[in-house]
Design a protein around this motif. Structure first.
Motif: not given
Length: 201
Positions: A158-170
């Protein structure tokens, strides 16, 4: 295929017509937009007859989809080249950012205008097959980031997915601003921010 000004001289004329048409479309679609670029413009720049275009593509819409597919493959090539130099999953994430920066550094005819895929998608109507190509590209980029982050956060999906989405938005935000500003500086800032975030995991 890149928009870096492929020669249309004698050497360029020896290339297959399909390749020349795609190269011309890539330059014109990126520089002038999809809607503003007519078939006559593309065939003239490619140095081929209009019939040659229709022998290779059933319509302008098919040519647009081929351009989008080619641009996606071009980006994947940049990413894979960067990934070969990566020393682990952290560097793998940064390879995604670097591949976008590499695209921004091309010698575009009218300067950098942001993500060519998103620029084209913005001109296409809802439901157009070309928009599906762009969406698939963006989803693949996020999956690539996610795969690297999952290696950094084993057992924490869950943390990995949230972090990946954060990085993609960045990354997407940086591309939008870089396109408006006409250079890749925002991508370098985004990369530094991504590196700092990864170091805190």
């Amino acid at each position: 295929m890149s928009e870096t000004g492929v020669s249309t001289g004698e050497r360029g004329r020896r290339r297959p017509a399909r390749e020349r048409l795609l190269a011309a479309a890539a330059r014109r679609f990126y520089a002038d937009g999809v809607a503003a670029t007519g078939i006559d413009t593309i065939t003239a720049e490619a140095g081929v007859a209009k019939m040659s275009l229709y022998n290779n593509f059933s319509s302008k819409a098919e040519l647009v989809r081929a351009y989008l597919d080619a641009r996606h493959e071009e980006w994947l090539g940049l990413y894979r080249a960067r990934l070969e130099q990566a020393g682990g999953p952290r560097d793998g994430v940064l390879a995604v950012f670097d591949a976008y920066a590499d695209h921004a550094a091309f010698a575009y005819e009218h300067g950098f205008r942001g993500c060519g895929l998103l620029n084209a998608a913005a001109e296409l109507p809802a439901g157009d097959a070309g928009r599906a190509v762009v969406r698939a590209h963006k989803e693949e980029v996020e999956r690539l980031i996610s795969g690297h982050v999952e290696q950094l956060l084993p057992g924490r999906p869950d943390e990995a997915q949230a972090t990946a989405e954060h990085l993609a938005f960045l990354l997407e935000g940086a591309m939008a601003r870089a396109g408006l500003e006409g250079d890749g500086d925002r991508l370098q800032h985004a990369r530094a921010m991504a590196a700092a975030l990864l170091d805190r995991l």
